[in-house]
Design an enzyme around this catalytic site. Structure first.
Site, short mmCIF file in Angstrom:
data_model
loop_
_atom_site.label_atom_id
_atom_site.label_comp_id
_atom_site.label_asym_id
_atom_site.label_seq_id
_atom_site.Cartn_x
_atom_site.Cartn_y
_atom_site.Cartn_z
N LYS A 24 44.49 68.46 -50.29
CA LYS A 24 45.69 67.60 -50.11
C LYS A 24 46.07 66.98 -51.45
O LYS A 24 47.23 67.02 -51.85
CB LYS A 24 45.37 66.50 -49.12
N ASN A 25 45.06 66.43 -52.16
CA ASN A 25 45.36 65.66 -53.37
C ASN A 25 45.69 66.52 -54.58
O ASN A 25 45.95 66.00 -55.67
CB ASN A 25 44.21 64.70 -53.68
N ARG A 100 52.62 57.03 -50.44
CA ARG A 100 52.74 56.56 -51.83
C ARG A 100 52.64 57.71 -52.82
O ARG A 100 53.10 57.59 -53.96
CB ARG A 100 51.72 55.47 -52.14
N CYS A 124 48.67 49.34 -49.67
CA CYS A 124 48.29 49.87 -48.35
C CYS A 124 46.95 49.24 -47.99
O CYS A 124 46.44 48.36 -48.68
CB CYS A 124 48.21 51.39 -48.39
N ARG A 129 47.37 49.32 -54.93
CA ARG A 129 47.88 50.63 -55.39
C ARG A 129 49.02 50.45 -56.40
O ARG A 129 50.11 50.95 -56.25
CB ARG A 129 48.35 51.46 -54.19
N ILE A 131 51.22 50.67 -59.96
CA ILE A 131 51.58 51.85 -60.77
C ILE A 131 51.83 51.43 -62.22
O ILE A 131 52.50 52.14 -62.97
CB ILE A 131 52.83 52.57 -60.20
N ASP A 315 36.53 58.63 -51.99
CA ASP A 315 37.02 59.21 -50.74
C ASP A 315 35.89 59.72 -49.84
O ASP A 315 36.16 60.15 -48.72
CB ASP A 315 38.00 60.37 -51.03
N VAL A 337 36.32 51.58 -57.14
CA VAL A 337 37.65 52.13 -57.42
C VAL A 337 38.76 51.36 -56.72
O VAL A 337 39.78 51.05 -57.32
CB VAL A 337 37.69 53.64 -57.03
#
Ligand code: EPZ
Length: 442
Positions: A24-25, A100, A124, A129, A131, A315, A337
């Protein structure tokens, strides 16, 4: 329409072999990168998950054509993306607030058009998160930003110029946005303290296949020699396997004893997770494109620090917290993280786990027999871990808010059932009322 839930019965079984989907990432960023190609890109091994559908919507909103399983009858995991007709550089709030990762179009839009108008992503469940690193890095290349009614307005009055950029933190998203703009910046750009995730390498490989000049992606210092936008052309690229999906299933195999094999993954992507599985008493066998986990004795406690790659992946933190909760002894897990990624602990505690959170440390007192319970996914990885918990819990577990899981796991229940789990997707109750909730996704 009420959201479905996942119902799991604790039969303690998860064994066999499962094919891992594309990452996915990575796939989300490969789709964004196709904006730079100005033609028809083929992207293979794309997972069928809702985040991909949202990114497809973002590209269509920009004027691109996105087809899955198109006229040449390619398989359902292949996307054909034609960006020759992309004529807008505006990404609406409604789509950015859904996902996002839409911010990944910022770099390629600036690269192609010299401008972009992208809704500011919100925070979230797992954190703010921000930027700021994306913006600081792009400003080094000559991008000027303004905020216009919640939208980020990017312009390049003097064009994109190469720079030596040092990231404060090896941010995955910031590295990706930098890469997708630097490929057409005049001169040689150096990105120092770059993220080193396998998905960064996958993106760089696709950009090189499109005609970009990138050296040492995967290391912390990436060099990019800019080329004119016209030198970039479409390509046919296959997404790498999803190491987090693979790690999730391996955690499931460690939990039940397996043996469980994940296929379609480069084991080198999972070095740290495999090391921790071995520390916890598992036997792990690695092949060219598979990893097999087995466990005979008790799970042993573990110490985990989540860090940027090649450190332990954040993750997989929830999945390994579950393992720690079932281990004989006390484990310590430190989340470095994200600032708020321990919500899974509260849900697992409802199933009987004994976890004490102190700042960004979790003290997990293991040895508990989990009990089935109604629980809620707080993010996609926590949701996936809650379903795994239900497999070894006594009784029935009902996992709510599974739209989080559907964002990142293709046919999660189907794959678990193929491995012997008693899991199914159901409506929560008979006379369900229509409830509509819109949540900002991470
Ligand atoms: C990517 O998010 C992944 N998402 C995340 O996966 C993953 O957890 C994360 O990388 C770390 O590996 C996608 O690729 C779509 P970061 P990203 O920029 O790019 C802070 C999942 O479960 N930060 O490396 O957003 C940030 O707040 C998801 O699949 C800034 O402060 O991650 C975070 O605390 C969850 N300013 C940390 O850095 C910035 O400008 C890492 O963020 C950028 C980031």
């Amino acid at each position: 329409m009420a959201q479905e839930i996942i119902v799991v019965h604790g039969n303690g079984t998860l064994a066999g072999e499962v094919q891992v989907s594309g990452a996915k990432n990575s796939a989300l960023k490969l789709m964004a990168a196709s904006i730079l190609a100005g033609g028809e890109c083929i992207i293979r091994n794309v997972p069928r998950i809702s985040d991909i559908e949202v990114m497809a919507e973002v590209l269509e909103q920009l004027g691109a054509r996105v087809e899955r399983n198109n006229h040449e009858g390619r398989d359902e995991h292949t996307l054909t993306i034609d960006t020759s007709s992309v004529n807008s550089f505006e990404t609406p709030y409604e789509l950015v607030s859904k996902m996002r990762a839409s911010i990944s179009v910022l770099g390629p839009l600036i690269g192609r058009f010299g401008s972009a108008l992208v809704a500011m992503p919100g925070g979230c469940q797992i954190g703010a998160r921000k930027i700021d690193m994306h913006l600081k890095g792009l400003e080094s290349l000559g991008v000027e930003f303004g905020i216009d009614h919640g939208y980020l307005k990017a312009t390049t009055p003097h064009g994109l110029k190469a720079a030596h950029v040092v990231l404060d933190f090896p941010s995955v998203g910031a590295t990706e946005n930098m890469l997708m703009a630097a490929v057409v910046a005049e001169g040689v750009t150096t990105i120092e303290n770059a993220a080193r995730e396998p998905e960064i390498v996958d993106l760089a490989n696709m950009l090189v296949e499109m005609g970009a000049r990138i050296e040492d992606a995967g290391s912390s210092i990436i060099r990019v020699t800019g080329v004119p936008i016209g030198a970039l052309h479409p390509c046919d690229h296959a997404t790498v396997g999803d190491r987090i999906e693979a790690g999730t299933f391996l955690a499931g195999g460690a939990l039940t004893g397996g043996p469980l094999t994940v296929r379609g993954i480069d084991p080198s992507y999972l070095r740290m997770a495999i090391m921790k599985l071995r520390e916890m008493g598992c036997t792990v066998r690695e092949g060219d494109d598979f990893v097999t986990v087995t466990r005979e004795g008790d799970l042993r406690p573990v110490e985990i620090q989540t860090l940027p790659h090649p450190g332990f992946p954040t993750d997989l933190q929830a999945q390994f917290m579950l393992l720690a909760a079932c281990a004989k002894g006390t484990s310590v897990i430190t989340e470095n993280v994200f600032e708020n990624r321990f919500m899974f602990a509260a849900e697992l505690a409802r199933m009987g786990a004994d976890i004490v959170i102190e700042d960004h440390h979790a003290l997990v007192r293991g040895g508990c027999q989990l009990q089935g319970a109604p629980v809620s996914s707080t993010d996609l990885r926590a949701g996936a871990a809650l379903v795994l918990a239900g497999i070894v819990a006594e009784g029935e577990t009902r996992v709510h808010k599974i739209s989080h899981i559907d964002r990142g796991y293709e046919d999660y229940v189907g794959k678990l059932r193929s491995l012997g789990a008693e899991a199914s997707r159901e409506l929560p109750y008979r006379n369900h009322r229509a409830t509509i909730r819109v949540e900002t996704e991470c």
